[in-house]
Design a protein around this motif. Structure first.
Motif, PDB file in Angstrom:
ATOM      1  N   LEU A  25       0.804  -1.239   0.000  1.00  0.00           N
ATOM      2  CA  LEU A  25       0.000   0.000   0.000  1.00  0.00           C
ATOM      3  C   LEU A  25       0.837   1.290   0.000  1.00  0.00           C
ATOM      4  N   PRO A  26       1.876   1.385   0.868  1.00  0.00           N
ATOM      5  CA  PRO A  26       2.640   2.646   0.877  1.00  0.00           C
ATOM      6  C   PRO A  26       3.209   2.990  -0.499  1.00  0.00           C
ATOM      7  N   SER A  27       3.778   1.978  -1.181  1.00  0.00           N
ATOM      8  CA  SER A  27       4.367   2.281  -2.504  1.00  0.00           C
ATOM      9  C   SER A  27       3.283   2.603  -3.525  1.00  0.00           C
ATOM     10  N   ARG A  28       2.125   1.917  -3.422  1.00  0.00           N
ATOM     11  CA  ARG A  28       1.040   2.207  -4.379  1.00  0.00           C
ATOM     12  C   ARG A  28       0.429   3.586  -4.119  1.00  0.00           C
ATOM     13  N   LEU A  29       0.407   3.994  -2.846  1.00  0.00           N
ATOM     14  CA  LEU A  29      -0.140   5.327  -2.538  1.00  0.00           C
ATOM     15  C   LEU A  29       0.798   6.440  -3.001  1.00  0.00           C
ATOM     16  N   ARG A  30       2.118   6.120  -2.991  1.00  0.00           N
ATOM     17  CA  ARG A  30       3.091   7.123  -3.476  1.00  0.00           C
ATOM     18  C   ARG A  30       2.970   7.294  -4.990  1.00  0.00           C
TER      19      ARG A  30
END
Lengths: 422, 172
Positions: free
Chosen positions: B158-163
């Motif tokens: 999730l963190p990388s996809r949100l970035r």
């Protein structure tokens, strides 16, 4: 209303259809006086049917035939028949779809199998890729109308008043009309694509026919044995798998033993995706029937609609709109239990109504944004849904015209079943 | 952690696929044998219909779970197609969490169903219907397992996809 809004919201955010239906029905049953075991019980009952076995077995037969590489022999045969006409390769595409329909029974399978052959070859012959993709998608609508058809088996499960053999026979003429309609449109209106060629000599045509005899015999064998009452649809499906195995392994020798486990796995996985929706919709239908919602809608419609012709018009317009946003099988599962009894009350022949509904919802497979065949064709041609949609509009209109012809001339559907005593 | 989970996820996926294929193999073999036996010897196995139907029910449970791990279950993308990848990442997680909740509810319901209706003996087989109805427990529990694995993988990514995607060379 709140429940329907909740279901729509879940579907809109991309929750799988079966999970969304289970979520809503579980919530309803948990807040009612029914035992909670009803959720699993009705889902189980939705699958507990011997007739339902025909679905995975027909899908398996189609997959085995595909893996045996029969597509090439069908294309060669269609080419020998109509390849010399204006836009010959496009005509071959339509008639290959008609013949292929007798094997797969699924529009998406037709688009995938024939699209891989026709889209590249039509591009190489000078057809714009969006035209090629639109034609493959439009022609694949013929698949679920021509027997054997998986939607017909699902329809008979939802509304057993309509029999499988009668619907199989009833779909033959409308399927032929769809193919003829598309073919005439190409002949009259389409620009001339590709190089014209001479008709093949009789000897070449005969050779193409003999090479295609195995796939051509399969639908005759399946439908014939069901219609003559020799086997049930499930048994016919098992024999079709056996036939496809023998043909692929020993006659065509193009199917390898190592390929077979993969074919079985893919077939069961793809069937399961349909079967679980059937099971969960049967749970939802049980709740709808208990709440007398179909009966109330029927009473309202019968009161408000003056005659069966207006009713058929309303059904067709409504289903074409539904086809824009709902996948055909799911729409059938939800709407047939409501619409079919009303049609029977109006005195509409159950076989006629079934074929009209199936043809209508299958046309929805080529209308965006939920047109599965459009997506499959686009995944092969890579032209973009918007370009593809523009190209498919005239073909869509031809199919809608055929739909209205079979709607208002019931004999086109009922004549053949009547000849066999249905 | 995510890598171990992915390996487990892939293992479970292959297991469900193999079981689904095997179920269809059983269904085909039983239906064909029974049909041939009926036409050639005018007799068929009494248990043929039950075994093939229940084989399909188990096959459906395994097939659905395999399809879930491959993201192949039928869903609408009418709205999600127009949303940004970031919103879709969050919605995907919500969908998996909802599937876990549905899986728990369905498993409870299936246990109650088997407990209340599972004592009937199947004709021709010396087995009670509980063995067949347990396919619903398999489906419910399986949904919890596969949706949990998907949700954990989703949280990890999730963190990388949100970035969002990394800017290409030359972009500011």
């Amino acid at each position: 209303m709140i429940i329907v809004s909740f279901l729509v919201a879940l579907l809109a955010i991309g929750v799988p259809i079966a999970v969304a239906i289970l979520a809503v029905t579980s919530w309803l049953i948990a807040h009612s006086s029914f035992p909670f075991s009803l959720v699993a019980q009705q889902t189980f009952s939705g699958l507990d049917s011997f007739t339902l076995l025909a679905i995975p077995l027909f899908i398996l037969a189609g997959e085995l035939m595909n893996s045996s590489g029969i597509t090439g022999s069908i294309v060669n045969f269609a080419n020998a028949l109509v390849g010399q006409f204006k836009s010959g390769l496009a005509q071959v595409n339509i008639w290959a779809s008609f013949i292929f329909a007798g094997i797969s029974g699924s529009a998406v399978a037709d688009t995938s199998a024939l699209g891989r052959v026709f889209i590249p070859s039509m591009k190489a012959s000078g057809y714009p890729p969006d035209v090629a993709a639109a034609l493959v998608a439009a022609a694949s609508v013929i698949g679920p109308v021509v027997p054997p058809s998986i939607p017909v088996i699902i329809y008979a499960l939802i509304y057993p008043v309509a029999s499988v053999p009668a619907m199989f026979l009833g779909g033959a003429v409308p399927g032929l009309l769809l193919a003829v309609g598309l073919s005439i449109y190409l002949f009259v209106f389409a620009p001339k694509y590709g190089q014209a060629r001479e008709a093949l000599p009789i000897r070449e045509r005969l050779k193409a026919f003999l090479n295609a005899i195995i796939p051509l015999a399969m639908p005759v064998f399946i439908v014939g044995s069901i219609v003559l009452g020799i086997v049930t649809p499930t048994e016919a499906a098992a024999f079709a798998v056996f036939y496809a195995l023998i043909a692929g392994l020993f006659i065509l020798r193009s199917l390898k033993l190592v390929d077979i486990p993969g074919v079985f796995i893919r077939s069961m996985r793809d069937s399961a995706v349909i079967l679980v929706i059937i099971a969960t919709v049967s749970l939802a239908n049980w709740l709808l029937t208990y709440a007398q919602i179909p009966q109330n809608i029927a009473t309202f419609v019968l009161h408000e609609t003056p005659n069966k012709y207006i009713f058929l018009l309303m059904v067709n317009v409504f289903l074409l709109l539904v086809g824009l946003v709902l996948e055909g099988t799911s729409a059938m599962l939800v709407l047939v239990p409501i619409l079919a009894p009303i049609a029977t009350t109006y005195g509409i022949d159950p076989t006629h109504f079934a074929i009209v509904v199936i043809a209508n919802l299958m046309i929805g497979l080529i209308t965006p944004p939920m047109g599965l065949c459009l997506f499959v064709a686009d995944s092969i041609a890579n032209v973009g849904i918007l370009r593809l949609t523009r190209r498919i509009i005239p073909l869509f209109l031809v199919e809608v015209a055929v739909l209205f012809v079979i709607t208002y001339i019931p004999a086109l559907v009922t004549w053949l079943p009547n000849q066999f005593g249905y | 952690m995510t890598r171990i989970l992915r390996t487990l996820h892939d293992g479970v996926q292959h297991l469900f696929l193999a079981l689904a294929g095997l179920s269809l193999g059983v269904v085909f073999a039983v239906v064909l044998t029974n049909s041939i036996s009926r036409y050639l010897f005018h007799s068929s196995f009494v248990w043929g219909g039950s075994v093939s139907t229940y084989g399909m029910i188990y096959g459906t449970a395994f097939g659905v779970l395999a399809a879930y791990t491959q993201g192949l279950n039928v869903r609408f993308n009418i709205v999600t197609e127009f949303l940004s990848p970031r919103v879709n990442a969050v919605l995907e997680l919500v969908s998996h969490l909802l599937t876990i909740a549905v899986g728990i509810a369905f498993t409870i319901s299936a246990f109650e169903f088997v407990h209340s209706r599972g004592r009937i003996v199947i004709t021709g087989l010396n087995l009670t219907t509980a063995y067949m109805q347990s396919a619903m427990i398999v489906l419910g529990a399986g949904l919890i397992v596969v949706a949990s694995a998907k949700a954990i993988i989703c949280v990890g990514e999730l963190p990388s996809r949100l970035r969002g995607p990394a800017p290409e060379a030359g972009e500011p």
